[in-house]
Write an enzyme that holds these catalytic residues in place. Structure first.
Site, PDB file in Angstrom:
ATOM      1  CG  ASP A  14     -54.661 -10.564  48.088  1.00 48.45           C
ATOM      2  OD1 ASP A  14     -55.053 -11.727  47.807  1.00 48.45           O
ATOM      3  OD2 ASP A  14     -54.167  -9.795  47.257  1.00 48.45           O
ATOM      4  NE  ARG A  94     -51.124   1.823  49.807  1.00 49.62           N
ATOM      5  CZ  ARG A  94     -52.345   1.306  49.909  1.00 49.62           C
ATOM      6  NH1 ARG A  94     -53.066   1.518  50.993  1.00 49.62           N
ATOM      7  NH2 ARG A  94     -52.842   0.572  48.943  1.00 49.62           N
ATOM      8  CG  ASP A 123     -49.726   0.723  47.143  1.00 51.18           C
ATOM      9  OD1 ASP A 123     -49.448   1.936  47.225  1.00 51.18           O
ATOM     10  OD2 ASP A 123     -50.761   0.299  46.608  1.00 51.18           O
ATOM     11  CB  SER A 174     -56.742  -4.273  41.803  1.00 49.58           C
ATOM     12  OG  SER A 174     -56.069  -3.596  42.839  1.00 49.58           O
TER      13      SER A 174
END
Ligand code: ARG
Length: 405
Positions: A14, A94, A123, A174
């Site tokens: 991605d 994050r 996220d 993932s």
């Protein structure tokens, strides 16, 4: 000259596609920023790939020490575990990434930052809310939230643009990894009835294949921060890495959780967090020795709030600063050593000691040396039970059967 955007770049499908897409769609020059939070990999290859795909600049920042000092250890001191299960590895990384994105955007004179999150997860919230708090003037672009491509279409896009597709793109899962743990989603795991296949676990041995002999480990804490293993002083990064290895070898730290996401959906998540599991357990055992009953009770409530706040992307808030101040204060006597036994998927506390221990043998013992005045209990119980007795005399104690009948 085109505007610049700083993209949080993992090297995966991605974010690689995002480099091209940001140029095509918005004519932005992409500065790829890869942050090492202990997800062991070849960062120079990641950097090269960003440049090959079209980034004008590619930076790698070793964020491991910052991550441990400002995010992992404070969360450990708070005993922050989301919904009693998830030690928050991904969630904690994050706000650090958001901070570094903003710092690099400033240094590079970029007008925007970008990340690879989709529109379904937590996220995106953590990145966007954190960036907005730190730099309200910066634009935020989330290509994977905007482009509306399926995974297959993304792969086709990569093919068309000569973007190498990482082997991990072939995996149905993932995955997000850092020092504090590994998060695994998608594929067969989306069926909460299906047992996770052994292949998803790479940090932990299957408990059945774990060593037939236990390992004992002694963790030393100083004001709630782990500083030694078996008496040897270690920096935080090394200490966590060591415990991930050791506890992982014994199959400790597998978590299977149906979790409530902030965006309103339940999702089935698998985590591996050997070091986090052992450290949280040991830390709580030491708090049980060194905090009063009411401190422990109150701190448990704070821990729930603290975990929610981390999970929900509210790191850069005043509430967090207030709670963090309380947590810091609560740790001033949380110093001592905890011994654990690791064996076939379980970790058990088998010993603890502290120079500030509130455990008093002379009060607890049933042997000689007992200093506890048992006769004082009579008066205590009299007053403790007084309202109970009064109410029972006046109103009686009805059984549930009587109520129904
Ligand atoms: N559900 C976890 C969280 O919200 C893990 C997310 C994993 N993220 C990922 N990009 N695979 O923190």
């Amino acid at each position: 000259m085109s505007d610049k955007v700083v993209l949080a770049y993992s090297g995966g499908l991605d974010t690689s596609v995002a480099i091209k897409w940001l140029k095509e769609k918005y004519n932005l020059d992409v500065i790829a920023l890869t942050i090492d939070v202990g997800n062991e990999r070849d960062f120079s290859a990641v950097r090269q790939k960003a440049l090959k795909v079209g980034a004008v600049k590619a930076l790698v920042i070793d964020g491991k020490e910052l991550f441990v000092k400002y995010f992992i250890f404070p969360a450990l001191q708070a005993d922050a575990v989301y919904e009693g299960q998830y030690p928050l590895a991904t969630a904690l990384s994050r706000p650090l990434m958001a901070k570094l994105l903003v710092d690099v955007a400033r240094e590079e004179g970029a007008s925007a930052v970008a990340h690879g999150c989709t529109g379904k997860g937590n996220d995106q919230v953590r990145f966007d809310v954190s960036v907005n708090a730190l730099a309200p003037d910066l634009k935020i672009v989330a290509p994977a939230r905007e482009w509306g491509m399926t995974r297959e279409e993304t792969i086709n896009y990569a093919h068309r643009h000569g973007i190498p597709i990482p082997v991990t793109a072939a995996s149905p899962y993932s995955i997000d990894e850092n020092l504090w743990g590994k998060s695994i989603e998608c594929g067969v795991l989306e069926d909460p009835w299906v047992e996770p296949p052994e292949e998803v676990f790479t940090w932990t041995r299957s408990p059945g294949k774990a060593p037939d002999e236990p390992d004992y480990v002694e963790i030393g804490f100083e004001k709630g921060i782990p500083t030694t293993i078996d008496g040897q002083e270690l920096d935080g990064v090394t200490l966590i890495q060591h415990l991930n290895e050791l506890a992982g070898k014994h199959g400790v730290g597998r978590i299977d959780h149906v979790e409530n996401r902030l965006v309103g959906i339940k999702s089935r998540e698998i985590y591996e967090a050997p070091a986090a599991t052992v450290l949280l357990q040991a830390h709580q055992a030491l708090e049980a020795m060194t905090l009063s009953k009411s401190q422990v009770r109150f701190k448990q409530k704070v821990a729930v709030e603290y975990a929610d706040l981390i999970y929900n992307g509210l790191w850069f808030t005043s509430l967090h600063q207030d709670l963090a101040a309380y947590v810091q204060s609560s740790q001033r006597f949380v110093t001592g050593t905890v011994r654990l036994k690791l064996f076939k998927g379980s970790s058990a506390i088998v010993g603890r000691k502290s120079p500030h221990s509130l455990y008093s043998l002379s009060l607890a013992t049933y042997d000689k040396g007992d200093q506890f005045d048992q006769s004082a209990s009579v008066g205590f119980i009299h007053l403790w039970g007084l309202p109970v007795k009064t109410q029972a005399q006046v109103q009686g104690i009805s059984s549930s059967e009587e109520e129904e009948g």
